[in-house]
Design an enzyme around this catalytic site. Sequence first.
Site, PDB file in Angstrom:
ATOM      1  N   ARG A 261      -3.572  13.624  11.356  1.00 17.33           N
ATOM      2  CA  ARG A 261      -2.590  12.809  12.079  1.00 17.33           C
ATOM      3  C   ARG A 261      -1.906  13.649  13.147  1.00 17.33           C
ATOM      4  NH1 ARG A 261       0.216   9.541   6.970  1.00 17.33           N
ATOM      5  NH2 ARG A 261      -1.773   8.821   6.126  1.00 17.33           N
ATOM      6  N   ARG A 276       4.605  18.104   6.342  1.00 17.03           N
ATOM      7  CA  ARG A 276       4.052  17.263   7.403  1.00 17.03           C
ATOM      8  C   ARG A 276       3.095  18.074   8.264  1.00 17.03           C
ATOM      9  NH1 ARG A 276       6.061  12.326   8.736  1.00 17.03           N
ATOM     10  NH2 ARG A 276       7.904  12.773   7.508  1.00 17.03           N
ATOM     11  N   GLU A 348       8.682  11.522  -0.406  1.00 16.17           N
ATOM     12  CA  GLU A 348       7.503  10.679  -0.596  1.00 16.17           C
ATOM     13  C   GLU A 348       6.261  11.523  -0.911  1.00 16.17           C
ATOM     14  OE1 GLU A 348       6.386   8.262   2.799  1.00 16.17           O
ATOM     15  OE2 GLU A 348       4.341   8.151   2.031  1.00 16.17           O
ATOM     16  N   SER A 351       2.234   6.325  -1.548  1.00 15.84           N
ATOM     17  CA  SER A 351       2.661   5.050  -1.010  1.00 15.84           C
ATOM     18  C   SER A 351       1.581   4.045  -1.370  1.00 15.84           C
ATOM     19  CB  SER A 351       2.799   5.194   0.506  1.00 15.84           C
ATOM     20  OG  SER A 351       3.468   4.090   1.037  1.00 15.84           O
ATOM     21  N   ARG A 388       1.601  18.003  -0.723  1.00 18.73           N
ATOM     22  CA  ARG A 388       2.960  17.729  -1.210  1.00 18.73           C
ATOM     23  C   ARG A 388       3.052  17.941  -2.723  1.00 18.73           C
ATOM     24  NH1 ARG A 388       5.502  12.836   2.502  1.00 18.73           N
ATOM     25  NH2 ARG A 388       5.082  13.885   4.477  1.00 18.73           N
TER      26      ARG A 388
END
Length: 418
Positions: A261, A276, A348, A351, A388
């Site tokens: 991303r 991130r 987070e 999801s 994460r």
Amino acid sequence: MIDLKLLQKDFESVNKKLMRKGVDATLIEELKLKNEELKKAKSSYETLQALQNSMSKEFGIYKREGKDISELKARVDANKIVINEALDIQRNTQEELEKIAMSIPNMPDDDVPDGADEEDNIELKKVLTPREFTFTPKEHWELAEQNGWIDFERGVKLATSRFSVQFGMGARLERALINFMLDFNRSRGFDEVSVPALVNRSALEGTGQLPKFEDDLYKMQNQELFLIPTAEVPVTNIYQDEILREDELPKKMTAYTSCFRKEAGAAGRDTRGMIRQHQFHKVELVAITHPNESEKVFKEMVECASDILTALELPHRLVNLCTGDLGFGAAHTTDIEVWLPGQNTYREISSISNTREFQARRAKIRFKDGKKNSFVHTLNGSSLAVGRTLVAIMENNQNEDGTIDIPEVLKPYLGISI
RNA sequence: GGACAGCUGGCCGAGUGGUCGAAGGCGCUCGCCUGGAACGCGAGUAUAGGGCAACCUAUCGAGGGUUCGAAUCCCUCGUUGUCCA
């Protein structure tokens, strides 16, 4: 894609639902008008075409019978000019309609809480209690550096910012986590698949990343191929444009992939550490279900992801996303947030979304519903984001001297005897 | 990278300009036959959109073109196979 028939039939309720997600009301109005315009354009084109077809048939008969065709040809030629005009109108209208329709997000379920952003999400439950530290817990990048597990500077050297290199136990833990998660998911009935990391435009349109979010995707230079931002894209699109048998459903799949991303909208956020990154590992769950079954499978998926964290002894909580925090394709989403003592907050880590018919309609994934074909429901969820999870293990399992305890369930995957 | 040959319904496969949404076969569904079955016989069996309906429109890998008319001819792309580098 939203259901145009529903929009036409029940404009008010579709409008209301989309407004909750912050879609511009004029856009919805425009879509409705475009749709009506298209119906008219189609119908006038088709009428002209039917005339043309019947005259063409006559033409064949005339020729066979040796009749004079000059008068017929004149009529047919005149009609053709009108047809071409009608066809142009129809094509343009169609194109305009698709452009609008493809950029409108899914309607949130009625029980999704209203809200502007993540502040308004609703906590559903907490699992495991964060441990009490007798010292000030460090953040993961400090621990990573101290243990020699993650090297952020060399990642930048090799690529650019937001890339990293994992060494030794850091690298091995990543691999152990991937294997552990895949095995865990498989034990819950999700079949493992291995998919391309590059996909074409139509796959990304199918799951909703395109056309709206092209800025966040890495695109190949000389080919219409993109690096996947999530395994959701290739795995869901496996059945693109297919009509499945009802007894094949549900299809429950799990896949490990790297994800890529650009994080275009995230400048300045989480610049330190591996929360991130531009490239990260993720194990994904995807389900393709009968519409009646999607909520049941949704619960299984949430439970699966939460149980992985529990098995890793990581405290976490489940959060119901509000309308403002809901993704483009989701009808409703549950996030799982893991406790990070170094940051003193929940972050987070998973999801899970039910997109209902939204992706199925875009990707044309259907099933034989008795005599007719109906759209399936598609669901996706992480179980889990590997980087994460590694961060969470480091921060939760740290000792005062900076060493990190390995979770028991991972030891077999690391060749460590228990 | 180059040459050649394919790509047709759930599957196999015929079809080189009109009567083709597409022969034939297999499969599947229903009915007849049977004590029950096999065999045999008969009927049905793609998708999307529009219309109350009759019916109309589109789709033979995708897109474009030629033509009054395209599964069929031309172009581009994709893809599969074979051979060559």
